[in-house]
Design a protein around this motif. Structure first.
Motif, PDB file in Angstrom:
ATOM      1  N   GLN A  24       4.724 106.066 -18.903  1.00 35.18           N
ATOM      2  CA  GLN A  24       3.470 105.500 -19.399  1.00 35.18           C
ATOM      3  C   GLN A  24       3.681 104.025 -19.686  1.00 35.18           C
ATOM      4  OE1 GLN A  24       1.756 107.609 -22.717  1.00 35.18           O
ATOM      5  NE2 GLN A  24       0.696 105.802 -23.449  1.00 35.18           N
ATOM      6  N   TYR A  25       2.695 103.224 -19.282  1.00 30.48           N
ATOM      7  CA  TYR A  25       2.733 101.790 -19.558  1.00 30.48           C
ATOM      8  C   TYR A  25       1.476 101.424 -20.334  1.00 30.48           C
ATOM      9  CZ  TYR A  25       3.293  96.797 -18.980  1.00 30.48           C
ATOM     10  OH  TYR A  25       3.463  95.466 -19.225  1.00 30.48           O
ATOM     11  N   ASP A  26       1.666 100.750 -21.449  1.00 31.02           N
ATOM     12  CA  ASP A  26       0.539 100.252 -22.240  1.00 31.02           C
ATOM     13  C   ASP A  26       0.489  98.740 -22.095  1.00 31.02           C
ATOM     14  OD1 ASP A  26      -0.200 102.753 -23.347  1.00 31.02           O
ATOM     15  OD2 ASP A  26       1.432 102.586 -24.799  1.00 31.02           O
ATOM     16  N   ASP A  27      -0.719  98.221 -21.966  1.00 32.66           N
ATOM     17  CA  ASP A  27      -0.829  96.766 -21.848  1.00 32.66           C
ATOM     18  C   ASP A  27      -0.777  96.086 -23.215  1.00 32.66           C
ATOM     19  OD1 ASP A  27      -3.311  97.127 -22.988  1.00 32.66           O
ATOM     20  OD2 ASP A  27      -4.440  96.299 -21.312  1.00 32.66           O
ATOM     21  N   THR A  65      -1.441 103.418 -18.466  1.00 28.80           N
ATOM     22  CA  THR A  65      -1.349 103.953 -17.114  1.00 28.80           C
ATOM     23  C   THR A  65      -0.232 104.966 -17.088  1.00 28.80           C
ATOM     24  OG1 THR A  65      -2.120 101.886 -16.137  1.00 28.80           O
ATOM     25  CG2 THR A  65      -0.889 103.372 -14.693  1.00 28.80           C
ATOM     26  N   LEU A  66      -0.439 106.079 -16.385  1.00 27.57           N
ATOM     27  CA  LEU A  66       0.611 107.067 -16.171  1.00 27.57           C
ATOM     28  C   LEU A  66       1.106 106.948 -14.737  1.00 27.57           C
ATOM     29  CD1 LEU A  66      -0.754 110.344 -17.817  1.00 27.57           C
ATOM     30  CD2 LEU A  66       0.903 108.734 -18.738  1.00 27.57           C
ATOM     31  N   ALA A  67       2.416 106.970 -14.599  1.00 25.17           N
ATOM     32  CA  ALA A  67       3.024 106.975 -13.269  1.00 25.17           C
ATOM     33  C   ALA A  67       3.830 108.250 -13.117  1.00 25.17           C
ATOM     34  CB  ALA A  67       3.921 105.758 -13.081  1.00 25.17           C
ATOM     35  N   GLU A  96      -1.297 117.765 -12.288  1.00 26.62           N
ATOM     36  CA  GLU A  96      -2.440 118.417 -12.931  1.00 26.62           C
ATOM     37  C   GLU A  96      -1.988 119.340 -14.056  1.00 26.62           C
ATOM     38  OE1 GLU A  96      -4.317 120.232  -9.495  1.00 26.62           O
ATOM     39  OE2 GLU A  96      -5.873 118.673  -9.477  1.00 26.62           O
ATOM     40  N   MET A  97      -0.875 120.054 -13.846  1.00 20.87           N
ATOM     41  CA  MET A  97      -0.335 120.933 -14.888  1.00 20.87           C
ATOM     42  C   MET A  97       0.142 120.113 -16.087  1.00 20.87           C
ATOM     43  SD  MET A  97      -0.806 124.007 -13.864  1.00 20.87           S
ATOM     44  CE  MET A  97       0.269 125.039 -14.824  1.00 20.87           C
ATOM     45  N   PHE A  98       0.771 118.972 -15.836  1.00 19.52           N
ATOM     46  CA  PHE A  98       1.192 118.090 -16.924  1.00 19.52           C
ATOM     47  C   PHE A  98      -0.022 117.647 -17.743  1.00 19.52           C
ATOM     48  CE2 PHE A  98       1.587 113.791 -18.571  1.00 19.52           C
ATOM     49  CZ  PHE A  98       2.673 113.929 -19.426  1.00 19.52           C
ATOM     50  N   LEU A  99      -1.067 117.206 -17.053  1.00 23.42           N
ATOM     51  CA  LEU A  99      -2.264 116.725 -17.751  1.00 23.42           C
ATOM     52  C   LEU A  99      -2.962 117.853 -18.502  1.00 23.42           C
ATOM     53  CD1 LEU A  99      -3.565 114.252 -15.035  1.00 23.42           C
ATOM     54  CD2 LEU A  99      -2.448 113.680 -17.217  1.00 23.42           C
ATOM     55  N   TYR A 154      -6.264 108.895 -18.751  1.00 26.86           N
ATOM     56  CA  TYR A 154      -5.515 107.695 -18.373  1.00 26.86           C
ATOM     57  C   TYR A 154      -5.574 107.527 -16.857  1.00 26.86           C
ATOM     58  CZ  TYR A 154      -3.148 107.590 -22.973  1.00 26.86           C
ATOM     59  OH  TYR A 154      -2.847 107.526 -24.305  1.00 26.86           O
ATOM     60  N   PRO A 155      -5.611 106.304 -16.379  1.00 29.87           N
ATOM     61  CA  PRO A 155      -5.453 106.090 -14.944  1.00 29.87           C
ATOM     62  C   PRO A 155      -4.064 106.588 -14.526  1.00 29.87           C
ATOM     63  CG  PRO A 155      -6.159 104.066 -16.046  1.00 29.87           C
ATOM     64  CD  PRO A 155      -5.823 105.058 -17.108  1.00 29.87           C
TER      65      PRO A 155
END
Length: 158
Positions: A48-51, A59-61, A94-97, A106-107
């Motif tokens: 995860q990156y927060d601005d 954003t989740l990668a 999808e399972m993680f979310l 989150y994008p």
């Protein structure tokens, strides 16, 4: 002379993931999970990156790491990201979310990291290369190099 038993060799996949996780952290990403597993498959790294402003800009990668040694058969791991593999990663994400609904808005993107694993003794010619790795680490008698980090890779893989 016979080869040493398989347990003698490092698990290059896990060591490649370690390098990528360290690099992501050094560039401001927070590692949420390593080797997230469900019935659909496994995601190597979820970051995860927060601005820095508000959490809605996080954003989740979902990162797939491909670590290969010299003489690999699949273009450094790039050819292993098939449509079938992408589908498995999508379902796993999808399972993680579903397990973490607070992150569902989150994008999200799917990134691919290409890591090479080279025996240190054979690495002299690689070090003189004009292509500089994004990150590297030495483990035992091997050098791991993050050669390429492909952001939103599924959009660019044909």
């Amino acid at each position: 002379m016979t080869n040493p038993p398989a347990s003698h060799y490092p698990d290059i996949g896990h060591l490649g993931e370690d390098l990528v996780a360290q690099w992501l952290q050094s560039t401001g990403w927070l590692i949420l999970h390593r080797r997230f597993f469900c019935r659909w498959g496994e995601i190597d790294i979820i970051a995860q990156y927060d601005d820095g402003r508000v959490t809605q800009n996080s954003t989740l990668a979902f990162v797939e790491v491909k670590t290969r040694s010299l003489g690999n058969w699949d273009f450094g791991g790039r050819n292993a990201i098939t449509v079938k593999k992408q589908t498995k990663l999508w379902r796993t994400a999808e399972m993680f979310l579903a397990q973490y609904p607070e992150k569902a808005d989150y994008p999200c993107r799917f990134d691919v990291a290409i890591v090479s694993c080279l025996p240190v003794a054979n690495n002299v010619s690689q070090r003189n290369s004009t292509h500089k790795p994004l990150a590297s680490s030495l483990v035992a008698d091997y050098e791991f190099q993050l050669q390429e980090y492909i952001v939103a890779a599924f959009d660019s893989i044909a």
